[in-house]
Design a protein around this motif. Structure first.
Motif, PDB file in Angstrom:
ATOM      1  N   THR A   1      38.973  -0.142   9.270  1.00 14.81           N
ATOM      2  CA  THR A   1      39.923  -1.150   8.796  1.00 14.81           C
ATOM      3  C   THR A   1      41.076  -1.226   9.778  1.00 14.81           C
ATOM      4  O   THR A   1      41.445  -0.229  10.396  1.00 14.81           O
ATOM      5  CB  THR A   1      40.480  -0.810   7.400  1.00 14.81           C
TER       6      THR A   1
ATOM      7  N   ASP B   1      42.993   1.287  13.765  1.00 18.63           N
ATOM      8  CA  ASP B   1      41.728   1.510  13.062  1.00 18.63           C
ATOM      9  C   ASP B   1      41.842   2.707  12.138  1.00 18.63           C
ATOM     10  O   ASP B   1      42.317   3.785  12.536  1.00 18.63           O
ATOM     11  CB  ASP B   1      40.598   1.729  14.071  1.00 18.63           C
TER      12      ASP B   1
ATOM     13  N   LYS C   1      46.818  -4.745   7.747  1.00 17.37           N
ATOM     14  CA  LYS C   1      46.702  -5.692   6.648  1.00 17.37           C
ATOM     15  C   LYS C   1      47.094  -7.099   7.104  1.00 17.37           C
ATOM     16  O   LYS C   1      47.870  -7.280   8.032  1.00 17.37           O
ATOM     17  CB  LYS C   1      47.605  -5.275   5.486  1.00 17.37           C
TER      18      LYS C   1
ATOM     19  N   LEU D   1      38.724  -5.772   7.583  1.00 15.54           N
ATOM     20  CA  LEU D   1      37.730  -4.830   8.074  1.00 15.54           C
ATOM     21  C   LEU D   1      37.480  -5.021   9.569  1.00 15.54           C
ATOM     22  O   LEU D   1      37.760  -6.069  10.143  1.00 15.54           O
ATOM     23  CB  LEU D   1      36.424  -5.001   7.303  1.00 15.54           C
TER      24      LEU D   1
ATOM     25  N   LYS E   1      33.824  -0.747   6.551  1.00 15.76           N
ATOM     26  CA  LYS E   1      34.655   0.456   6.647  1.00 15.76           C
ATOM     27  C   LYS E   1      33.921   1.654   6.062  1.00 15.76           C
ATOM     28  O   LYS E   1      32.958   1.522   5.308  1.00 15.76           O
ATOM     29  CB  LYS E   1      35.977   0.256   5.909  1.00 15.76           C
TER      30      LYS E   1
ATOM     31  N   ASP F   1      32.193  -6.725   4.642  1.00 10.20           N
ATOM     32  CA  ASP F   1      33.039  -7.900   4.492  1.00 10.20           C
ATOM     33  C   ASP F   1      32.433  -8.928   3.545  1.00 10.20           C
ATOM     34  O   ASP F   1      31.317  -8.775   3.057  1.00 10.20           O
ATOM     35  CB  ASP F   1      33.326  -8.527   5.858  1.00 10.20           C
TER      36      ASP F   1
ATOM     37  N   MET G   1      43.320  -6.182   2.883  1.00 11.82           N
ATOM     38  CA  MET G   1      42.696  -5.354   3.902  1.00 11.82           C
ATOM     39  C   MET G   1      41.801  -6.193   4.813  1.00 11.82           C
ATOM     40  O   MET G   1      41.116  -7.104   4.356  1.00 11.82           O
ATOM     41  CB  MET G   1      41.875  -4.251   3.224  1.00 11.82           C
TER      42      MET G   1
ATOM     43  N   GLN H   1      37.763  -9.688   4.587  1.00 17.69           N
ATOM     44  CA  GLN H   1      38.193  -8.846   3.479  1.00 17.69           C
ATOM     45  C   GLN H   1      37.004  -8.071   2.903  1.00 17.69           C
ATOM     46  O   GLN H   1      35.866  -8.544   2.947  1.00 17.69           O
ATOM     47  CB  GLN H   1      38.838  -9.702   2.393  1.00 17.69           C
ATOM     48  N   PRO H   2      37.238  -6.889   2.344  1.00 14.68           N
ATOM     49  CA  PRO H   2      36.132  -6.084   1.809  1.00 14.68           C
ATOM     50  C   PRO H   2      35.576  -6.649   0.511  1.00 14.68           C
ATOM     51  O   PRO H   2      36.296  -7.225  -0.292  1.00 14.68           O
ATOM     52  CB  PRO H   2      36.782  -4.717   1.578  1.00 14.68           C
TER      53      PRO H   2
ATOM     54  N   HIS I   1      39.950   4.559   8.210  1.00 13.52           N
ATOM     55  CA  HIS I   1      38.705   4.738   7.453  1.00 13.52           C
ATOM     56  C   HIS I   1      37.529   4.994   8.401  1.00 13.52           C
ATOM     57  O   HIS I   1      36.473   4.378   8.298  1.00 13.52           O
ATOM     58  CB  HIS I   1      38.423   3.514   6.569  1.00 13.52           C
TER      59      HIS I   1
END
Length: 459
Positions: free
Chosen positions: A381, A361, A384, A393, A418, A437, A391, A444-445, A363
């Motif tokens: 986050t 984890d 990957k 989350l 994040k 997300d 990224m 993904q962000p 951020h």
């Protein structure tokens, strides 16, 4: 008679020729089938019925055993590295929806149908967690990413951060937990960093360390400041020995400690650990003192002091860097390693390794609160995606019980997010801001938000 004999001979010759052609055709089909079957893992054509059945059976068995099935995004050549770099640039930064638009395009079905599948460990998925009843509160005045925050009594001071990659904030917003309202905005100094700050408080004064000045992926600065929250006045402290990006920062035993973070290029992890004596908003020394290095460097970590012990939790090695030669320091993706390591600094100035987080984890600099001798962490986050390197989350709420030194997952956030900013007041756990997300099925962000939520926390 001769004519009949000739006729029979011609007929026999005809059938022999026809049989020979059929045999050759059958042999060719057989060889082609064997080749297709043996090289099916390299082919983009639809699988045979047999291979489709085997794939379906394998997927079902793996899903039953807790394995997630992801499409093999690497099985097709996407016109080389140039197209990959273009798509990576489109997808970078808060608010980018280029990837989502492509997923809805004309080639989306072909991508979904393409095989074979690749199987990944379930550690990339959300961890099982009980539901929490979240109540939506008044949102922050502005959306922000990579901002900083300090809670003093019933007030949450939220500092700066990105609005987008091209726009950063340079002010403080204040949330009152008693009235559940925002107000009292005031500006930060012109030469103070806008994001990735190190920050700590003694209950009145806020000590602000280093961070990134400006938008996109500019490097960090060494500037340090003190804010008197009663008078809203700012003072300067001696600059750090070197600029640091998102360093772990905390007050401990009368000294302001600054550890790790990223070096001037944002990417290289720093191990250095410095401290300086402070009291009641005054700096008691002229220079920073070198302390024992942190065991593992990097930015985006939680740094907490409880019962005279200093804890550093999570984080990552590496981060985005400025694209070489870019006049605006445009962000360029680099390799990152997210981890869940936990370290404790004891009275003898020795680092001890504690049990790691339930999942890597990062951020989470200001995503924590302390409740009943436990550290509560919201969002972040994790590692990957191993294929597309995007990224992922985090949507869980973690608890680290300092009595037992055990981690548990105590709940889920309304969505994965994040760089949350967390607070705790009168039995309520709050969080606000960050980058959320793309939806329940896409970790993904996407959007940078200013939303605020709260839930009753019972430990």
């Amino acid at each position: 008679m001769a004519r009949n004999a000739h006729k029979h001979a011609a007929s026999a010759t005809h059938w022999i020729a026809l049989a020979t052609c059929m045999a050759l055709l059958g042999a060719a089909l057989f060889v082609d089938f064997r080749w297709a079957y043996s090289s099916s893992s390299f082919s983009s054509s639809p699988p045979s019925a047999t291979s489709a059945f085997l794939s379906l059976a394998s997927n079902w068995a793996l899903e039953k055993s807790g394995i997630i099935v992801f499409p093999d995004l690497g099985s097709r050549n996407e016109s080389g590295d140039q197209l990959q770099e273009v798509r990576a640039q489109e997808d970078r930064g808060p608010g980018s929806d280029a990837k989502e638009k492509r997923d809805q395009g004309p080639d989306a079905k072909e991508k979904r149908d393409r095989g074979p599948d690749r199987f990944l460990s379930a550690t990339y998925a959300d961890l099982p967690a009980p539901d929490m009843k979240w109540e939506e509160m008044p949102p922050a005045p502005v959306p922000r990413l990579d901002g900083a925050a300090i809670q003093i009594d019933n007030l949450l001071y939220v500092f700066s951060g990105y609005r987008t990659l091209d726009h950063v904030h340079s002010h403080v917003d204040v949330f009152n937990f008693t009235s559940n309202t925002w107000g009292g905005r005031f500006d930060t100094p012109k030469d103070m960093a806008n994001s990735h700050l190190g920050m700590a408080t003694d209950g009145r004064y806020v000590y602000i360390v280093s961070g990134q000045y400006g938008p996109q992926c500019r490097g960090p600065v060494a500037h340090t400041f003190i804010l008197d929250t009663k008078t809203k006045k700012w003072d300067k402290m001696p600059p750090l020995p070197a600029p640091r990006y998102a360093p772990a920062t905390q007050l401990w035993r009368g000294r302001l400690h600054v550890m790790g973070g990223g070096k001037e290029n944002r990417h290289t992890p720093a191990l250095e650990h410095w401290s300086i004596a402070v009291k009641d908003g005054k700096v008691l020394e002229k220079e920073w003192r070198t302390e024992v290095p942190i065991p593992r460097g990097g930015p985006h970590r939680a740094c907490v002091v409880v019962d005279d012990k200093l804890y550093v939790i999570g984080g990552q090695e590496g981060d985005f860097m400025a694209k070489p030669g870019s006049p605006i320091f445009k962000c360029s993706r680099r390799h990152e390693v997210v981890y869940g390591d936990v370290y404790m600094l004891d009275a003898g100035m020795k680092w001890k390794v504690l049990p790691p987080m339930p999942k890597p984890d990062s951020h989470i600099e200001f995503s924590w609160v302390v409740v009943n001798n436990s550290i509560i962490i919201t969002g972040g986050t994790t590692e990957k995606h191993p294929i597309n390197k995007r990224m992922i989350l985090v949507g869980e709420v973690f608890r680290f019980d300092l009595d037992t030194l055990k981690w548990t997952v105590i709940g889920k956030l309304p969505y994965r997010i994040k760089t949350t900013i967390a607070g705790f007041w009168d039995g309520w756990l709050y969080f606000t801001s960050g980058q959320r997300d793309r939806g329940p099925d896409n970790p993904q962000p996407k959007m940078v938000v200013g939303d605020m939520w709260r839930t009753k926390l019972r430990l």
